[in-house]
Write an enzyme that holds these catalytic residues in place. Sequence first.
Site, PDB file in Angstrom:
ATOM      1  N   GLU A 164       0.829  -1.189   0.000  1.00  0.00           N
ATOM      2  CA  GLU A 164       0.000   0.000   0.000  1.00  0.00           C
ATOM      3  C   GLU A 164       0.876   1.255   0.000  1.00  0.00           C
ATOM      4  OE1 GLU A 164      -2.262   0.217   3.546  1.00  0.00           O
ATOM      5  OE2 GLU A 164      -3.021   2.226   3.141  1.00  0.00           O
ATOM      6  N   ASP A 208      -1.527  -1.255   5.679  1.00  0.00           N
ATOM      7  CA  ASP A 208      -1.634  -0.738   7.043  1.00  0.00           C
ATOM      8  C   ASP A 208      -2.896  -1.252   7.714  1.00  0.00           C
ATOM      9  OD1 ASP A 208       0.676   0.749   7.168  1.00  0.00           O
ATOM     10  OD2 ASP A 208      -0.259   2.493   6.196  1.00  0.00           O
ATOM     11  N   ASP A 243      -7.935   2.946   5.464  1.00  0.00           N
ATOM     12  CA  ASP A 243      -7.501   2.877   4.066  1.00  0.00           C
ATOM     13  C   ASP A 243      -6.898   1.511   3.729  1.00  0.00           C
ATOM     14  OD1 ASP A 243      -8.352   5.385   3.415  1.00  0.00           O
ATOM     15  OD2 ASP A 243      -6.464   6.351   4.001  1.00  0.00           O
ATOM     16  N   ASP A 266      -5.227   0.379   9.104  1.00  0.00           N
ATOM     17  CA  ASP A 266      -6.204   1.449   9.289  1.00  0.00           C
ATOM     18  C   ASP A 266      -7.313   1.331   8.236  1.00  0.00           C
ATOM     19  OD1 ASP A 266      -4.956   2.146   6.997  1.00  0.00           O
ATOM     20  OD2 ASP A 266      -4.005   3.956   7.785  1.00  0.00           O
TER      21      ASP A 266
END
Length: 639
Positions: free
Chosen positions: A429, A502, A506, A504
């Site tokens: 990412e 990650d 996103d 999170d």
Amino acid sequence: MNEQEHYNESDIQVLEGLEAVRKRPGMYIGTTDVKGLHHLVWEIVDNSIDEALAGYCDNIEIVINKDNSITVKDNGRGIPVGKHPKTGLSTVETVYTVLHAGGKFGGGGYKVSGGLHGVGASVVNALSKWTTVTVYKDGQIHEAKFKNGGKIEQPLTVIGDCEKERTGTTVTFKPDPEIFDTDIYDYETLKVRTRELAFLNKGLKLTLRDDRDEEDTQGDTFHYEGGISEYVRFINQGKTPIHEDIIHLEGEKDGVFFEVAMQYNTSYNSNIYSFVNNINTHDGGTHEEGVKRALTRVINNYARKAGILKEKDESLTGDDVKEGITMIISCKHPNPQFEGQTKGRLGNSEVRKLADSVFADGFENFLLENPEDARLIINKAMLASRARNAAKRAREITRKSEINQTTFFGKLSDCKSKDPKVSEIFIVEGDSAGGSAKKGRDSMTQAILPLRGKILNVEKARLDRALGNEEIRTIITAFGTGIGEDFNLDKLRYDKIIIMTDADVDGSHIRVLLLTLFYRFFKPIVEAGHVYAAQPPLYRIMHGKTRKYVLNDEEKDKYLASLKEGTKTEVARMKGLGEMDAEELNETTMDIEKRVLRKITVEDCMAADAIFEKLMGDEVEPRREFIVENAGYATNIDI
Ligand code: 1YM
């Protein structure tokens, strides 16, 4: 004497006929397994349904008796009780002992019996230990009894009186255990078909009861005034229709009756079932072809006229307009021609035209009268069209890529090794993490493909859009397997496909999208265990000069508890892959010796797929909340 001789002669013929059925039951009912056993019921019920179609019967009862015999009862006219001129027997005995007698007697109307195997009451009798036929007619109760494969035990006899108004036929038979592998009836099997017959014959009441079950005194009653419309509603239970009203159209020409009911739902599948004289035509035929042809034509014409489909747009295909459709087609034909290996296809060519015109006229009117529904239906077909084209493009690209690989690898930094057994690809990412990963990798065996988060925003992203995405196309090319019809697992260029994102929102976005992509287009890769999630650490703990990375809170607490007091300890929460330098990334997440990977299962992908579908809504806020609340499985990946 003469008459006696004649009787004997036909008697012998009859017995020879029934004996032939017993010798080769498969020829008459297909099989002698549990399926054949149930088939007997429908042979008898079909006679009642014929009577209903002729307009004389509106109530049929089917009972599984305690001894696994079956009783079928209708309130029709009752089988004729007079003497039959050709056989010299009563008509009831003739129908039950002479092969193929049923069809020859009926005057006009639709004969559903004799559909698949051309059998009837006499075949059931031939394959039964005993049969009793009772006819209520003209104020009298008539009864005939048969035993041991259709031998007349008691010729048709008046056994009592009944009310003048009472008419009907009741038949009880006990399948011969010498013929069938099993003699136990399954209630559910009978129920499904009984319900189907009720849907297919509107207004007809059918009751099924199990007298083996002490508690089941009521049974199940099926009675649908809406007919096949209610069948569509039934199938669409639990799905989300995209328009309220079920479209139900019907027409008749030269004794051929045709009807169709349909409704679109939000799914990507189609459920189209067609019947001729209540028999499922698995392989379609002219009735189905007529409707499908008209459906495609009418939708395209309407969409063009309404300006929804522009001049430059290519026409919608049959597959496009079928997406999400639930449709029942039913044709009643006095002389159906069944074709194909399994006789599951209607061949009568005149039906194509009838089906086409009935459907086209009615459906066009529906669209004109319901422009809002029309728009929703056409939009759905256009989305299907886009998805189809995107899949095609993706296929073409992977094909081309074999010719010129470098042009199509996009941002991929491939590994030097061409041996799939030792190669792996990290899908990373963000560009910055991508940069670190590239520096920190073992370039011999590790390939890096960075993805930019924004492009992969799943807002409204249907898969066709996803496939229009350059990076996803690069993924497909990099894998080397091709996609869709061309897919070949043997061509996979990497042993491990590692998603590195990650923990999170996103990151969840990208994971959901990737897992969905894998689930829908690369399931064999997942099934073969090639897909993994990297697990970047959540904390970095400095203890004096020692550095330690831990994956979660539990590990952190455990580690901290084990430390000597006095030495300076610093705990830092890692914010993301991007903030790690190459060395750190290598050490924590990529190094074959030190990293922890989690294998992705098909179930993970299915969960992602379900979430993905929910994400397709138009409103942003609920979607965001949804991701945060439900992407837990995805965050677990990072534990
Ligand atoms: C539980 C089974 O067989 N019902 C039934 C059968 C017939 C009739 C009515 C019937 C048909 C006709 C005239 C006709 C049959 N009759 C014959 C035959 N239920 C069940 N109900 N009158 C009554 O078709 O013209 C065969 S089946 F050949 F005798 F007319």
